[in-house]
Design an enzyme around this catalytic site. Sequence first.
Site, short mmCIF file in Angstrom:
data_model
loop_
_atom_site.label_atom_id
_atom_site.label_comp_id
_atom_site.label_asym_id
_atom_site.label_seq_id
_atom_site.Cartn_x
_atom_site.Cartn_y
_atom_site.Cartn_z
N GLU A 46 1.00 -1.09 -0.11
CA GLU A 46 -0.07 0.01 -0.01
C GLU A 46 0.85 1.28 0.12
O GLU A 46 1.66 1.51 0.76
CB GLU A 46 -0.74 0.12 1.13
CG GLU A 46 -1.69 1.25 1.43
CD GLU A 46 -2.43 1.20 3.12
OE1 GLU A 46 -2.60 0.13 3.41
OE2 GLU A 46 -2.68 2.35 3.37
N ARG A 50 0.76 10.36 1.07
CA ARG A 50 0.99 11.47 2.08
C ARG A 50 2.23 12.37 1.81
O ARG A 50 2.78 12.94 2.44
CB ARG A 50 1.31 10.68 3.52
CG ARG A 50 0.23 9.95 4.04
CD ARG A 50 0.36 9.48 5.53
NE ARG A 50 -0.31 8.29 5.74
CZ ARG A 50 -0.04 7.46 6.46
NH1 ARG A 50 1.20 7.46 7.10
NH2 ARG A 50 -0.78 6.55 6.82
N THR A 74 -4.50 6.00 2.50
CA THR A 74 -4.90 7.48 2.82
C THR A 74 -5.32 8.04 1.87
O THR A 74 -5.12 9.21 1.55
CB THR A 74 -3.44 8.12 3.33
OG1 THR A 74 -2.54 7.43 3.78
CG2 THR A 74 -3.75 9.40 4.10
N LYS A 134 -11.01 -1.45 7.14
CA LYS A 134 -9.85 -1.40 7.87
C LYS A 134 -10.43 -1.21 9.30
O LYS A 134 -11.50 -0.61 9.37
CB LYS A 134 -9.15 -0.28 7.34
CG LYS A 134 -7.87 0.07 7.95
CD LYS A 134 -7.05 1.01 7.12
CE LYS A 134 -6.26 1.75 7.84
NZ LYS A 134 -5.32 2.95 7.21
#
Length: 217
Positions: A46, A50, A74, A134
């Site tokens: 993943e 960011r 994110t 998640k």
Amino acid sequence: MSKIIAQILEAKFQAAPIVPLIEADDPDVAVQTAKALQAGGLDVVEVVLRTDAALDCMEAIVKETSDIIVGAGTVLTVYQAGQAVSRGARFVVSPGLVDAVAQYCLDRSVPIFAGTMTAGEVQRAYALGLRTVKFFPAKLAGGVPMLKALSSVFREMRFMPTGGVSAENLPEFLAVPSVVACGGSWLTPKGSIEAGDYGAITKLAKEAVALAKAARP
Ligand code: 3PG
């Protein structure tokens, strides 16, 4: 097509139920990191959005490696989800649950792991049609006891605990049957990456794979 991705992910998680996070601002570094993880037995990664170069990093892994399933993490907005998918993300991870982002992915059969930490959030995810979410931030949100409590109510729901997962608590999380995989950044320490010590990342990956095998023989 994308339903096949869900099946591939399922098979990969049977072999190694771990999703390492990659945070990079240099595509070469991202590719080296992904290859180091793959050498250690982890081939679902993943890339977290960011950094300014996160999408370039993700795309570089897609283009310059083979047999690695790359997702975007994110992901906060529908726009970001669209960008990630168009740049090669095969799955999407969000820290929280935003209906529009979930729906965007559901409409395209892109696996999405939306973050949840309360019964209300898990129920909303369920109502949207999600069956895997998640669990974030896993350790602070109550860890294994909370996960067990949620799993006892939401019988069809499966979880990807992330946030505070480490080699120390990985076996406990994987011992919970509803856990599909654990995510985390402990496999990609900044210090090792900055030092160019990719061998350390391969070693951490191998260690995690061995822990997972012992937890789920
Ligand atoms: C995430 O993006 O899911 C979390 O930052 C991961 O948490 P960790 O750094 O504790 O693994």
